[in-house]
Design an enzyme around this catalytic site. Structure first.
Site, PDB file in Angstrom:
ATOM      1  N   HIS A   1     -13.722  28.869 -22.164  1.00 14.11           N
ATOM      2  CA  HIS A   1     -12.920  27.640 -22.183  1.00 14.11           C
ATOM      3  C   HIS A   1     -12.695  27.180 -23.621  1.00 14.11           C
ATOM      4  O   HIS A   1     -11.578  26.845 -24.016  1.00 14.11           O
ATOM      5  CB  HIS A   1     -13.632  26.491 -21.451  1.00 14.11           C
ATOM      6  CG  HIS A   1     -13.807  26.661 -19.994  1.00 14.11           C
ATOM      7  ND1 HIS A   1     -15.016  26.463 -19.373  1.00 14.11           N
ATOM      8  CD2 HIS A   1     -12.930  26.977 -19.013  1.00 14.11           C
ATOM      9  CE1 HIS A   1     -14.883  26.642 -18.073  1.00 14.11           C
ATOM     10  NE2 HIS A   1     -13.620  26.966 -17.825  1.00 14.11           N
TER      11      HIS A   1
ATOM     12  N   ARG B   1      -8.034  35.400 -17.188  1.00 14.79           N
ATOM     13  CA  ARG B   1      -9.043  36.439 -17.381  1.00 14.79           C
ATOM     14  C   ARG B   1      -8.611  37.760 -16.771  1.00 14.79           C
ATOM     15  O   ARG B   1      -8.965  38.818 -17.262  1.00 14.79           O
ATOM     16  CB  ARG B   1     -10.371  36.021 -16.742  1.00 14.79           C
ATOM     17  CG  ARG B   1     -10.988  34.797 -17.370  1.00 14.79           C
ATOM     18  CD  ARG B   1     -12.111  34.280 -16.537  1.00 14.79           C
ATOM     19  NE  ARG B   1     -11.557  33.802 -15.262  1.00 14.79           N
ATOM     20  CZ  ARG B   1     -12.240  33.184 -14.326  1.00 14.79           C
ATOM     21  NH1 ARG B   1     -13.522  32.979 -14.473  1.00 14.79           N
ATOM     22  NH2 ARG B   1     -11.661  32.770 -13.227  1.00 14.79           N
TER      23      ARG B   1
ATOM     24  N   SER C   1     -17.529  29.385 -15.059  1.00 19.62           N
ATOM     25  CA  SER C   1     -18.567  28.357 -14.935  1.00 19.62           C
ATOM     26  C   SER C   1     -19.478  28.647 -13.747  1.00 19.62           C
ATOM     27  O   SER C   1     -20.694  28.465 -13.827  1.00 19.62           O
ATOM     28  CB  SER C   1     -17.931  26.973 -14.775  1.00 19.62           C
ATOM     29  OG  SER C   1     -17.248  26.603 -15.936  1.00 19.62           O
TER      30      SER C   1
END
Length: 162
Positions: free
Chosen positions: A17, A94, A131
């Site tokens: 991030h 990603r 995350s």
């Protein structure tokens, strides 16, 4: 002024991030990191903690940008953009699976408010990072240093201890 938003739940912010935020800050006059509020989700960190962690992570980054602002948002992201005069959304991708979902969101956001979405490819060293994965590894006592900013490590370890 060219302004962009980097939205996400950031629970917690990862180095992936942070990489996107810092790179976006070099392309825009101001980058607003919008911490999204989703009351139906159980979060590890409160909204206030996530905002503080992001601010600290940005400040402590080696290329610490001075044009990054952190705020929270609930409701439609395009409404957040409209109220703040933000014309662009920056999203990190990603993998192809991210693109499938994000393309639909980008098209909807453009349809609703004419807000453009710009996709940035993730730095390959962070391509596997999420995350959720960080939280799971930390929950089982795995080493997540190098995956999250240093300012996140202590809080993550405290909350993830068995």
């Amino acid at each position: 002024m060219r302004r962009a938003v980097c939205p996400g739940s950031f629970d917690p912010i990862t180095n992936g991030h942070l990489d996107i935020i810092v790179r976006a800050s070099k392309l825009f006059d101001e980058v607003v990191v919008a911490v999204l509020i989703n009351k139906s989700k159980a979060h590890l960190f409160t909204i206030e903690e996530r905002i503080d962690l992001i601010r600290d992570a940005v400040r402590s980054h080696p290329d610490a940008p001075t044009n990054v602002v952190v705020d929270s948002s609930h409701g439609l992201l395009v409404d957040f953009c409209r109220v703040r005069g933000i014309q662009s959304i920056v999203k990190g991708l990603r993998a192809v699976s991210d693109f499938d979902y994000e393309l639909q969101m980008a098209q909807m956001n453009h349809s609703l408010a004419g807000v453009e979405t710009l996709f940035m490819s993730t730095n390959p060293q962070y391509a596997f990072l999420s995350s959720s994965l960080v939280k799971e590894v930390a929950r089982y006592g795995g080493d997540v240093s190098g995956l999250v900013p240093d300012v996140v490590l202590k809080g993550l370890r405290d909350r993830s201890a068995p």
